[in-house]
Design a protein around this motif. Sequence first.
Motif, PDB file in Angstrom:
ATOM      1  N   CYS A  52      98.394 -50.864  96.560  1.00 40.37           N
ATOM      2  CA  CYS A  52      98.379 -49.285  96.354  1.00 40.37           C
ATOM      3  C   CYS A  52      99.455 -48.597  97.291  1.00 40.37           C
ATOM      4  O   CYS A  52      99.129 -48.628  98.534  1.00 40.37           O
ATOM      5  CB  CYS A  52      97.019 -48.988  95.829  1.00 40.37           C
ATOM      6  SG  CYS A  52      95.433 -48.566  96.957  1.00 40.37           S
TER       7      CYS A  52
ATOM      8  N   PRO B 141      90.352 -50.757 101.584  1.00 42.74           N
ATOM      9  CA  PRO B 141      91.201 -50.586 101.140  1.00 42.74           C
ATOM     10  C   PRO B 141      91.543 -51.911 102.881  1.00 42.74           C
ATOM     11  O   PRO B 141      92.285 -53.096 102.192  1.00 42.74           O
ATOM     12  CB  PRO B 141      92.167 -49.477 102.434  1.00 42.74           C
ATOM     13  CG  PRO B 141      91.214 -48.602 102.497  1.00 42.74           C
ATOM     14  CD  PRO B 141      89.208 -49.115 101.851  1.00 42.74           C
TER      15      PRO B 141
ATOM     16  N   CYS C 170      90.293 -43.983  92.154  1.00 42.19           N
ATOM     17  CA  CYS C 170      90.274 -44.809  93.320  1.00 42.19           C
ATOM     18  C   CYS C 170      88.315 -44.778  93.401  1.00 42.19           C
ATOM     19  O   CYS C 170      87.590 -43.648  93.186  1.00 42.19           O
ATOM     20  CB  CYS C 170      90.789 -44.429  94.240  1.00 42.19           C
ATOM     21  SG  CYS C 170      89.797 -45.097  96.058  1.00 42.19           S
TER      22      CYS C 170
ATOM     23  N   CYS D 128      86.466 -48.611  96.950  1.00 43.48           N
ATOM     24  CA  CYS D 128      87.666 -49.587  98.259  1.00 43.48           C
ATOM     25  C   CYS D 128      86.989 -49.666  99.485  1.00 43.48           C
ATOM     26  O   CYS D 128      86.693 -48.371  99.875  1.00 43.48           O
ATOM     27  CB  CYS D 128      88.285 -48.610  97.900  1.00 43.48           C
ATOM     28  SG  CYS D 128      89.529 -48.086  98.585  1.00 43.48           S
TER      29      CYS D 128
ATOM     30  N   CYS E 251      90.620 -54.825 100.242  1.00 41.29           N
ATOM     31  CA  CYS E 251      91.461 -55.749  99.399  1.00 41.29           C
ATOM     32  C   CYS E 251      93.269 -56.402  99.334  1.00 41.29           C
ATOM     33  O   CYS E 251      94.071 -55.601 100.642  1.00 41.29           O
ATOM     34  CB  CYS E 251      92.294 -53.990  98.118  1.00 41.29           C
ATOM     35  SG  CYS E 251      92.588 -53.857  97.585  1.00 41.29           S
TER      36      CYS E 251
ATOM     37  N   TYR F 156      97.367 -45.683  98.153  1.00 38.84           N
ATOM     38  CA  TYR F 156      96.520 -45.631  99.335  1.00 38.84           C
ATOM     39  C   TYR F 156      95.851 -46.221 100.116  1.00 38.84           C
ATOM     40  O   TYR F 156      95.673 -45.595 101.373  1.00 38.84           O
ATOM     41  CB  TYR F 156      95.250 -45.505  97.848  1.00 38.84           C
ATOM     42  CG  TYR F 156      93.168 -44.658  98.866  1.00 38.84           C
ATOM     43  CD1 TYR F 156      93.795 -43.598  99.138  1.00 38.84           C
ATOM     44  CD2 TYR F 156      92.989 -45.910  99.357  1.00 38.84           C
ATOM     45  CE1 TYR F 156      92.447 -43.207 100.093  1.00 38.84           C
ATOM     46  CE2 TYR F 156      91.449 -45.410 100.518  1.00 38.84           C
ATOM     47  CZ  TYR F 156      91.435 -44.222 100.588  1.00 38.84           C
ATOM     48  OH  TYR F 156      90.917 -44.329 101.313  1.00 38.84           O
ATOM     49  N   LYS F 157      95.746 -47.542 100.057  1.00 41.85           N
ATOM     50  CA  LYS F 157      96.328 -48.163 101.204  1.00 41.85           C
ATOM     51  C   LYS F 157      97.139 -48.365 101.761  1.00 41.85           C
ATOM     52  O   LYS F 157      96.979 -48.385 103.070  1.00 41.85           O
ATOM     53  CB  LYS F 157      95.550 -49.460 100.580  1.00 41.85           C
ATOM     54  CG  LYS F 157      95.759 -50.920 101.418  1.00 41.85           C
ATOM     55  CD  LYS F 157      95.280 -52.737 101.104  1.00 41.85           C
ATOM     56  CE  LYS F 157      96.018 -53.713 101.742  1.00 41.85           C
ATOM     57  NZ  LYS F 157      95.108 -54.716 100.986  1.00 41.85           N
TER      58      LYS F 157
ATOM     59  N   CYS G 272      93.887 -46.622  91.278  1.00 43.90           N
ATOM     60  CA  CYS G 272      93.207 -47.539  92.468  1.00 43.90           C
ATOM     61  C   CYS G 272      94.244 -48.844  91.543  1.00 43.90           C
ATOM     62  O   CYS G 272      93.877 -48.691  90.595  1.00 43.90           O
ATOM     63  CB  CYS G 272      92.148 -48.295  91.668  1.00 43.90           C
ATOM     64  SG  CYS G 272      90.901 -49.905  92.538  1.00 43.90           S
ATOM     65  N   LYS G 273      94.483 -49.515  91.947  1.00 43.05           N
ATOM     66  CA  LYS G 273      95.766 -50.594  91.135  1.00 43.05           C
ATOM     67  C   LYS G 273      94.140 -51.913  90.713  1.00 43.05           C
ATOM     68  O   LYS G 273      94.542 -52.361  89.655  1.00 43.05           O
ATOM     69  CB  LYS G 273      96.333 -51.580  92.502  1.00 43.05           C
ATOM     70  CG  LYS G 273      98.028 -50.610  91.765  1.00 43.05           C
ATOM     71  CD  LYS G 273      99.068 -51.362  92.690  1.00 43.05           C
ATOM     72  CE  LYS G 273     100.146 -52.316  92.037  1.00 43.05           C
ATOM     73  NZ  LYS G 273     101.211 -53.457  92.700  1.00 43.05           N
ATOM     74  N   SER G 274      93.541 -52.122  91.837  1.00 45.35           N
ATOM     75  CA  SER G 274      93.127 -53.555  91.228  1.00 45.35           C
ATOM     76  C   SER G 274      91.938 -52.890  90.027  1.00 45.35           C
ATOM     77  O   SER G 274      91.386 -53.822  88.801  1.00 45.35           O
ATOM     78  CB  SER G 274      92.485 -53.699  91.982  1.00 45.35           C
ATOM     79  OG  SER G 274      91.040 -53.352  92.248  1.00 45.35           O
TER      80      SER G 274
ATOM     81  N   GLU H 217      95.654 -55.557  96.947  1.00 42.92           N
ATOM     82  CA  GLU H 217      96.326 -54.945  96.843  1.00 42.92           C
ATOM     83  C   GLU H 217      97.458 -54.197  96.869  1.00 42.92           C
ATOM     84  O   GLU H 217      96.930 -53.541  98.294  1.00 42.92           O
ATOM     85  CB  GLU H 217      95.859 -54.160  94.985  1.00 42.92           C
ATOM     86  CG  GLU H 217      95.144 -54.765  94.274  1.00 42.92           C
ATOM     87  CD  GLU H 217      96.238 -55.778  92.861  1.00 42.92           C
ATOM     88  OE1 GLU H 217      97.270 -55.384  93.340  1.00 42.92           O
ATOM     89  OE2 GLU H 217      96.444 -55.840  92.092  1.00 42.92           O
TER      90      GLU H 217
HETATM   91  S1  SF4 Z   1      92.022 -50.257  98.315  1.00 50.11           S
HETATM   92 FE1  SF4 Z   1      93.727 -49.291  96.465  1.00 50.11          FE
HETATM   93  S2  SF4 Z   1      93.680 -50.953  94.967  1.00 50.11           S
HETATM   94 FE2  SF4 Z   1      92.260 -51.749  96.713  1.00 50.11          FE
HETATM   95  S3  SF4 Z   1      89.868 -51.198  95.776  1.00 50.11           S
HETATM   96 FE3  SF4 Z   1      91.260 -49.106  97.344  1.00 50.11          FE
HETATM   97  S4  SF4 Z   1      92.429 -48.352  95.765  1.00 50.11           S
HETATM   98 FE4  SF4 Z   1      91.903 -50.197  94.647  1.00 50.11          FE
END
Ligand code: SF4
Length: 1016
Positions: free
Chosen positions: A428, A421, A414, A419, A424, A430-431, A352-354, A426
């Motif tokens: 990342c 997405p 993550c 999370c 969010c 995953y998103k 998870c980037k954040s 960021e």
């Molecule tokens: S979308 Fe990515 S950066 Fe955002 S909370 Fe989920 S894993 Fe973390």
Amino acid sequence: METSGLNPANSEILEIGAVKIDKDNNISTFETLIKNKHKVPSEIFTLCKNLSQKELDKAPKLEEIKDDFLEFIKDKIIICHNKQFEEKFLEFHIGELKNKFLDSMELACVLEPFQREFNLDYLKKQITKDKNDEKHRALSDTIDTIDVVNALILRFKDRLEKEDKLTLYPLTFEMDSYLNKFKLENWEWSDIINNADFSLKEKTKTVFEEEKNQTKKSNLKEEEIYKLLGDNKNHYEELLKEKDIWDSKKGFIYEFRQGQYDLTKLIRETFNTNSANIACIEAPTGIGKSVGYLLPAVLEARYSKKRIIVSTATKELQVQLIDKDLPNVINSLGLSGKVSYGYIKGKNNYICKSKFYEYKKDYDKENPTTNDILSIIIIENLIKEGKYGDIEEISYLLLEHFKELREHIMKVACDVDLCKPKKCGENCLYKKRVEELKDEDITVVNHSLLAKWPYTDEKPMENIIVDEAHNLVEKGYDFFSQEIEYKNFRYFLKEIYPSEFSSSSKYYRDIKDKQKRKIKPIDRFYSEIKLDREVKEKISHNINFIFEKMYDVLDFGINEGYSLITNYDLNWEINLQKDDKVGTLYRDKEYVDITYKPYSQIIKSNFESILSNIKQILVIFDRNIDEDIVDKESEIYKYGKSKIKDLEDIATMLGMFLEDEKGDLVSKIASISSKFDNFILKVVPLNLADLFRENILSALNCGIFVSATLSVDNKMEYFTDTLGINTVENTKKIIEPIYNYKNRVQVIRPTDIGGYKSDDFVLNMSYNIQKYSEISDSNVLSLFTSRKRLEDTYDMLKNNLIDEDINVYMNKKGIKSLKNVDNKNIVLGSKGCFEGVDVPGDGLICVTLDKLPNLQPKDPLYYSIMTKFKKTYFDVNYPQMVIKVKQALGRLLRSKYDYGVFVLFNIGNNTYSNKKLENNLHGCIIKDVNQKNIEENISKHLQKSRREVITGLLIDIIKNKKAQNNNLDFVEYINKEIKNRSIKANVRYYKDTKDKLLVEYYNIKYLVEIDKVCKN
Ligand code: SF4
């Protein structure tokens, strides 16, 4: 440097090569062979291109070249790839050398952590234009290292330029300032990177990102392919008859296979029917199963706009589908860029980037090491562009080299509950993957994700193709089970522990908490919901009590002697197993039986108290959260709520675990680790058929279940009954194997090696395994049903093979060595190696199995199934045993040119069940052979098979050469094609006549008249 082995204490340096570059860019080289004092293992000559004993004999001794080498090196920094290895050899053999070493592998790990491998050969082929194999010769490897270093630095600069980062600072400024924050020195590579001569850019062999992704074009265009179907546009299985489509891959001889055609046809019909929309298909190895189901997947996606999920059990197959099979099928059909695909995993598989940036900002370990900080920099480099971040994809070597990395990654994985997405900010991985899912045609997943399918909003589960489907039966129980693991639960309790009471808690202090001075997110949550001190104190009391009760569970095992009577994990069903004996202990001058019941009672009573304390904590939260005054949208509130939800889930699971309902269809399993430092409590639902029907089958428009091993005694009922498929309309089909198993495989049971419980069993088995490798002059895969037997056999073989040219491995890493047909390797494997080992040709011609893979009658899960469904041991054991033995046999025949020996060391003497087993092994007769005759038997079979294989192969190659009208030299072409199929043969013209070929294949030598072959 080339050496005769891996350990400097018993290996020698055989060659040194060095390139020296001084500050004025003057280049000089040093290169020498070194005469060996001891025998050099044969594999070294195979590995190091053109190295021979003859040359080594002529070379100077190490003492004679030492001074010249030291003089050449002077006080220069030495750069090498994998410095640990070279440094320890030089330290041992040339102790005078005190230079500083830099590791180009470390440079690659830090700058390009997304690479799949970090060995020199892989990096060279990935990031430089030189695609030739590494020669494993000292000077050429040195030059490769220079190319790799140049490429790494130039690509690093290139990436930074794209981010507009190269303005005022040197290239490594950010890295070094982060290291300095922890009072650590600059990174060792910084100076070299910052002072690099970037004017060299044009002259290097570097491959830059944009040059990389050029997709291969198909020979035919989509319209042309579509036209080939004539009036029968829907019957796309007919495309499998069009050699031109599938021949597009370089060096690939395509052959029509009826089994593959049948598979594709049935899938096409199932996709387009109004009746039975579920098909279960046994598709044997060698028919081209993946292409057989990917062709309908791609075309249904393209022309019927169907969105498809392909599920597999092993990571190897997922990688193969994504990297190789899917792009090949799409490209062959002229559909590059027109059918999209990708794979997705469960949330917790992604970084998870954040979370990472929060973690980096707050990181405050007291005395971090350089590798600690470099590990954080590595994660940042990995996830920066949002292109990487799949935790499983991180190279094993990276994790090995930076041991700290694993721990940091765990902290930034993550968070399933937090999370979101869509909200969010960021970018990342995953998103990105979740967003891509919405329009993706084909998505590859694993079985466990499929069973839970959390992405219904993005991609409903409508059309699925499940490969390696036999796994659903065994692993299906895991998909729907719930568990509590002591170590995870302890970590969770620590997370919700109010920090202001942690110093007074004896239990909390026991847990190594390196960051306890920090304000934890939970403390922010407690202040957000305005919990007063008293309430927090109550929570801490409850948690202390839970800690205490959990410790008591493990201590009980130690104090009551359980730890003294078992070397294995304890596993038992907590309600069903009456008072079975774990073992006997000599205590107070008499032997006493130690049984499961007292342990069950301790677990139950302790967890009843734990549950009651969890409930008290939940009541505290319930009473103290005033929903009207909190900011429900704040991140910290959501965090706290997710922890409360986790606690509720734990309470529900524990409630189920502690219920003692006789009629429930659940198994409650307790497992205590052999070291008594961990336990797992599990609730496993036994009504797999209902769950599977509700969660998967009911949602489907089309479901295809494929595997090489679905049937038992020629029927699929075991599979369809267990998964509830028998309750919906379905089609079953067993496709006939294309190989003549009876002819190509000899199944042997050695008769005089003793039963598996006898003292000599492992000794005899080891002796046999070694002998098979020698007789076959090839690799052996030995499969084991017991870890202990595997380890004992490994120790014995290792000892016996010290002076032999046979290598022995006992982990999955050894599988790669099977692909090497020039060496003799023995790989010992357990469960995981019964499938997923795909070694065609001469790489693998002998597979052994220590005994039939029967279930433990007291295995808690199967014991519950027997008891609750009133089944016999045979009912439960037999089908799974047959499937595993079929899987093991399946390792042998992977391609048309395969053959081999399957050895069953211990299968009991029940003639009836052995006859049944033979039927399941495609009719192969299990031949009893004593030690005296084993060599003759195996040799005869190999001799016969090899002659057949090489003859068939030559016919195919020569025919193909004619068809392709290839310009390559005739003999050169044939040898290349033979090598492509991992066959260890060689041909040349016989005495300069161009009409006869002399074929050498192991100990076979014979003449082939080219005209005759062509007529065939
Ligand atoms: S979308 Fe990515 S950066 Fe955002 S909370 Fe989920 S894993 Fe973390």
